[in-house]
Scaffold this active site. Structure first.
Site, PDB file in Angstrom:
ATOM      1  N   GLN A 183       5.796   0.136  -4.643  1.00 28.99           N
ATOM      2  CA  GLN A 183       5.199  -0.492  -5.815  1.00 28.99           C
ATOM      3  C   GLN A 183       5.955  -1.728  -6.290  1.00 28.99           C
ATOM      4  OE1 GLN A 183       2.320   0.453  -7.021  1.00 28.99           O
ATOM      5  NE2 GLN A 183       2.122   2.277  -5.741  1.00 28.99           N
ATOM      6  N   HIS A 222       7.236   9.933  -5.869  1.00 31.97           N
ATOM      7  CA  HIS A 222       6.016  10.266  -5.134  1.00 31.97           C
ATOM      8  C   HIS A 222       6.315  11.443  -4.214  1.00 31.97           C
ATOM      9  CE1 HIS A 222       2.730   9.683  -2.220  1.00 31.97           C
ATOM     10  NE2 HIS A 222       2.130   8.930  -3.131  1.00 31.97           N
ATOM     11  N   CYS A 247      -0.091  11.905  -6.932  1.00 34.44           N
ATOM     12  CA  CYS A 247       0.938  12.384  -5.990  1.00 34.44           C
ATOM     13  C   CYS A 247       2.312  12.463  -6.644  1.00 34.44           C
ATOM     14  CB  CYS A 247       1.000  11.511  -4.740  1.00 34.44           C
ATOM     15  SG  CYS A 247      -0.459  11.649  -3.692  1.00 34.44           S
ATOM     16  N   ASP A 250      12.344   3.479  -2.352  1.00 36.06           N
ATOM     17  CA  ASP A 250      10.898   3.450  -2.138  1.00 36.06           C
ATOM     18  C   ASP A 250      10.383   2.197  -2.842  1.00 36.06           C
ATOM     19  OD1 ASP A 250       8.149   3.654  -2.316  1.00 36.06           O
ATOM     20  OD2 ASP A 250       8.129   5.738  -2.996  1.00 36.06           O
ATOM     21  N   LYS A 271      -0.383  -2.316  -0.037  1.00 37.04           N
ATOM     22  CA  LYS A 271      -0.214  -2.464  -1.480  1.00 37.04           C
ATOM     23  C   LYS A 271       0.184  -3.883  -1.863  1.00 37.04           C
ATOM     24  CE  LYS A 271       1.099   2.390  -2.105  1.00 37.04           C
ATOM     25  NZ  LYS A 271      -0.076   2.877  -2.831  1.00 37.04           N
TER      26      LYS A 271
END
Length: 415
Positions: free
Chosen positions: A212, A132, A373, A209, A235
């Protein structure tokens, strides 16, 4: 407050679960909402909404700074979320949980605090080709400032990282590897354990990261041995504007402060300021109290449903969607591999993704279109963007069939 209707001792019933999400009852343009944009933000159960209302109507006050009852109640609830996050990711200590505004701020905090302190001329930072923008741009900025170099792990045709190339990129000059656990654009689950082990063998730190992955996968920071983990509440059923940075305690203690202001100090004089202990050293100013408090019931809801139930339902949706979408002539799935969460990203020959998104919205179906993104990843596949359908455990097979039917009609119109 309302809690989840199911627990891990009962069979998963998606229709019972859907009752906990009031927005799923609304209509869009005369059709029942079908929400397939969960990778952008998930919907919120009633318990999370109730927690926000309860805070503002019953004990709205600033935290850490008052001796009156409302302040004490707010502080207790605010800090209870930190403990819930600690247990959720199995951190070693609550001081390792830093509140931020989201994954983006968490990554920037590490880049501008740790990065500016430790990177020097000739050092290298490795990111992946599916990152991202928020895990690319901060490192570009700091590398340019420090004379360090940004290296990129390539992505193959199936939307997977090329691990052999990653091995070749690693060297004694590598100071940090920043990579996502799961691709937001493709749904690909990266072999994060191996990535971490290889980096540590070269003496490099690893930032994950987890935006997700926190919702879909079991994330145990001690088992992974990651040095930093960033993720967002919104999220994973929680409110927007609330994020988490996990960092190993000794690393956070050694890093310079990120922002100056109230709460992050012990003592201030015009001659010198001494800084607070963890985690408050990195939490300057009045925090996002309400959303921090409402993140706890989101975590509790996930725990009540159970990650195993979530995975089973989302795997069912992913497999069904993949099979049905391949029935559409000219449709190509980008990142068609066996290691995915419930995201299907696709293009259709001769049709612009945005046009498809508009026609689906006319049927009440919410998907995401564009580059998500991840412009470098789109460039790697030589496409301007994709149509992305991302599913949550409260979605149904019947909703996917309605999307496929709408797509087939859209293709006839647009061609």
């Amino acid at each position: 407050m309302q809690t989840a209707t199911l627990n891990t001792n009962k069979a998963f019933d998606v229709h019972s679960v859907r009752k906990d999400f009031p927005i799923l009852n609304r209509e869009v343009k005369g059709h029942r909402l079908i929400y397939f944009d969960n990778a952008a933000t998930s919907q919120k159960p009633q318990s999370v909404i109730d927690a926000l209302v309860h805070y503002y109507t019953q004990y709205n006050a600033n935290v850490h700074r008052g001796i009156h009852s409302l302040a004490e109640e707010a502080t207790a609830a605010f800090e209870a979320t930190r403990d819930a996050v600690k247990h959720f990711i199995n951190a070693a200590a609550r001081e390792e949980i830093i509140y931020t505004r989201g994954t983006t701020e968490s990554i920037n905090l590490v880049a501008y605090s740790w990065g500016r302190q430790h990177l020097a001329q000739g050092d290298e930072v490795i990111v992946s080709g599916m990152e991202h923008h928020s895990d690319i741009v901060p490192w570009q900025i700091v590398c340019e400032e420090k004379g360090a170099q940004l290296k990129v792990i390539p992505v193959n045709e199936q939307g997977e990282l090329e691990l052999e190339e990653y091995r070749k990129l690693l060297s004694s000059r590598t100071k940090l590897v920043a990579v996502n656990h799961v691709s937001n654009a493709l749904g690909t689950v990266n072999p994060i354990q191996e990535i971490i082990q290889l980096a540590h063998a070269q003496g490099a730190l690893v930032l994950i990261d987890g935006a997700q992955s926190a919702m879909h996968l079991d994330v145990d920071v001690q088992a992974l041995d990651c040095d930093f983990l960033a993720f967002s509440a919104h999220k994973m059923l929680g409110p927007t504007g609330m994020g988490i940075l996990y960092g190993k305690k000794h690393l956070l203690e050694s890093m310079p402060v990120f922002m100056g202001g109230g709460e992050m100090i012990k003592e201030v004089t015009f001659e010198k300021t001494t800084y607070n202990e963890l985690p408050y050293k990195f939490e300057a100013g009045t925090p996002n109290i309400a959303d921090a408090i409402a993140f706890k019931p989101a975590i509790e809801y996930i725990n009540t449903i159970g990650k195993e139930n979530i995975r089973k339902q989302e795997d069912l949706l992913l497999q069904h969607a993949t099979q049905r979408l391949k029935e559409i002539e000219g449709l190509r799935i980008i990142g068609d591999n066996d290691h995915k969460v419930s995201v299907v990203s696709f293009v259709i020959d001769g049709v612009h993704p945005q046009d498809v998104g508009i026609l689906l919205d006319n049927k009440g179906i919410a998907v995401r279109t564009g580059h998500h993104c991840v412009e470098p990843l789109m460039q790697r596949f030589c496409i301007p963007g994709t149509i992305r359908a991302s599913f949550a455990f409260y979605n149904t097979v019947e909703e996917i069939d309605l999307m496929v039917e709408a797509l087939q009609k859209a293709v006839k119109i647009l061609r």
